[in-house]
Design an enzyme around this catalytic site. Structure first.
Site, PDB file in Angstrom:
ATOM      1  N   ASN A  83       0.800  -1.229   0.000  1.00 11.58           N
ATOM      2  CA  ASN A  83       0.000   0.000   0.000  1.00 11.58           C
ATOM      3  C   ASN A  83       0.830   1.276   0.000  1.00 11.58           C
ATOM      4  OD1 ASN A  83      -1.651  -2.130   2.017  1.00 11.58           O
ATOM      5  ND2 ASN A  83      -2.755  -1.305   0.263  1.00 11.58           N
ATOM      6  N   ILE A  91       1.068   6.908  -0.027  1.00 16.70           N
ATOM      7  CA  ILE A  91       0.377   5.923   0.808  1.00 16.70           C
ATOM      8  C   ILE A  91      -1.076   5.786   0.366  1.00 16.70           C
ATOM      9  CG2 ILE A  91      -0.268   5.302   3.175  1.00 16.70           C
ATOM     10  CD1 ILE A  91       1.893   7.319   4.098  1.00 16.70           C
ATOM     11  N   CYS A  92      -1.522   4.533   0.240  1.00 16.62           N
ATOM     12  CA  CYS A  92      -2.932   4.304  -0.063  1.00 16.62           C
ATOM     13  C   CYS A  92      -3.634   3.925   1.227  1.00 16.62           C
ATOM     14  CB  CYS A  92      -3.067   3.183  -1.092  1.00 16.62           C
ATOM     15  SG  CYS A  92      -4.766   2.842  -1.526  1.00 16.62           S
ATOM     16  N   LEU A  93      -4.270   4.892   1.843  1.00 24.30           N
ATOM     17  CA  LEU A  93      -4.956   4.652   3.113  1.00 24.30           C
ATOM     18  C   LEU A  93      -6.231   5.491   3.096  1.00 24.30           C
ATOM     19  CD1 LEU A  93      -4.787   3.303   5.913  1.00 24.30           C
ATOM     20  CD2 LEU A  93      -3.528   5.281   6.725  1.00 24.30           C
TER      21      LEU A  93
END
Lengths: 202, 186
Positions: A83, A91-93
């Protein structure tokens, strides 16, 4: 209303400093300028993960519309994680995007990012190459992540075999980071990595 | 950190019970902090899910995401009508915080923007543009564009005016046809 951002960051900063996570060394927060818009976060790699023992730096940019919009955060320390982009550190959040809520703070966000290191979400990847390896070859993924933690985040565990392969490419005149990326991408098959590196240069 | 210790010192100094009471006071204050600005809530409102906010803070949060109105703390559904203003005893004038700027949720929303017609033509209320040839009864040939012009709407079906309009339009149609035939055959 713009000064609500600075005011809140000041308060948060004080609270983070008093928090038990800072006392325990799990997270850290540092101010980079006097306008309270740029900060540097630091999280410790969680135990029982390939990131254990590493220290990861995060760039935190606070928008003027904070806390109504989320802070912009990316990894400055290179990291091998489904991620997180291995190139840009993006960041993939969800809470940093559409699931942001105004009551979240830098402390809770840093803790969420730390939790993301323990529980990757390979079905919603930021880095497709890493996510593929995570799903198809978890053992190799863990070794690679551990190797990156050692190389970039001061992690304790060196993977000898991987270091040797990186060194082979270094001897051929390849840049160290490029060599590591190519080898990690091609599941540490030296031949395929070499081929890819030299084909690209032509 | 320096500020904190000062604040603590003043808090304990003002508390009658001395140091022991200081901590309690501080805890009580934190209970009344807005969940958005983290300051003591002013013009406090509480959501149905029990979370406390300054009304200006919550208002801005709701404005930021009109399509996803959720509680900033627990993400429960939230709306401007379903928050309750809190009135403490210390405050002498107990007016609804939602009546102040920013406006109270119910009934004081700004009107939707009036349709300003064609953005390219800013010539006031009614701007007419006509192309055509011919003079009076042949005005049927002109194509008329009306922007933002309050044209009288058609009369309701069945009334005398409606019949009259239908009749007139038929006459004009025939006049037009005759004119075209005259143009062609003359």
């Amino acid at each position: 209303m713009a000064n609500i951002a600075a005011k809140r960051i000041k308060r948060e900063f004080k609270e983070v400093m008093k928090s038990e996570e800072v006392a325990g060394g799990a997270i850290k927060l540092e101010l980079l300028d006097n306008s309270w818009t740029e900060l540097q976060g630091e999280i410790a790699g969680p135990p029982d993960t390939p990131y254990e023992g590493g220290t990861f730096l995060l760039e935190i940019k606070v928008p003027e519309t904070y806390p109504f919009n989320p802070p912009k955060i990316r990894f400055m320390t290179k990291i091998w994680h489904p991620n997180v982009s291995s190139v840009t550190g993006a960041i993939c959040l969800d809470i940093l995007k559409d699931q942001w809520a105004a009551a979240l703070t830098l402390r809770t966000v840093l803790l969420s990012i730390q939790a993301l290191l323990s529980a990757a979400e390979p079905n919603d990847p930021q880095d497709a190459v890493v996510a593929k390896q995570y799903k198809e070859n978890p053992t190799l993924f863990a070794l690679t992540a551990r190797h990156w933690t050692h190389a970039y985040a001061g992690g304790p565990a060196a993977i000898r075999d991987f270091d040797a392969k990186v060194q082979r490419l270094l001897d051929m005149g390849v840049d160290e980071h490029q060599a590591r990326v190519a080898l990690s991408t091609y599941d540490w098959e030296l031949e395929r990595a070499t081929e890819q590196l030299f084909n690209r240069e032509e | 950190m320096a500020e904190t210790s000062e604040a603590q010192a003043s808090a304990s100094a003002s508390a009658p019970g001395g140091d022991a009471g200081g901590d309690d006071d501080k805890h009580d204050e934190r209970m009344l902090e807005c969940n958005i600005c983290l300051d003591t809530a002013r013009d406090a409102v509480v959501s149905m899910c029990g979370h406390l906010f300054c009304w200006p803070c919550l208002h801005q949060w709701l404005e930021t995401r009109p399509s996803r109105q959720v509680c900033p703390v627990c993400k429960a559904a939230i709306s401007r009508d379903k928050v309750i203003p809190l009135y403490g005893r210390g405050n002498t004038k107990q007016e609804d915080p939602r009546n102040k700027v920013p406006p109270r949720p119910a009934g004081q929303r700004t009107e939707p923007e009036s349709n300003s017609g064609f953005p390219g033509f800013g010539f006031g209320e009614g701007f007419h543009m006509s192309f055509g040839i011919g003079a009076f009864p042949f005005g049927v040939f002109t194509s008329t564009f009306n922007f933002g012009d309050p044209r009288p709407s058609a009369a309701p079906r069945g009334t005398a005016q409606y019949e009259e309009e239908q009749f007139l339009s038929k006459i004009f149609l025939w006049v037009a046809i005759v004119f075209v035939l005259w143009l062609v055959f003359a």
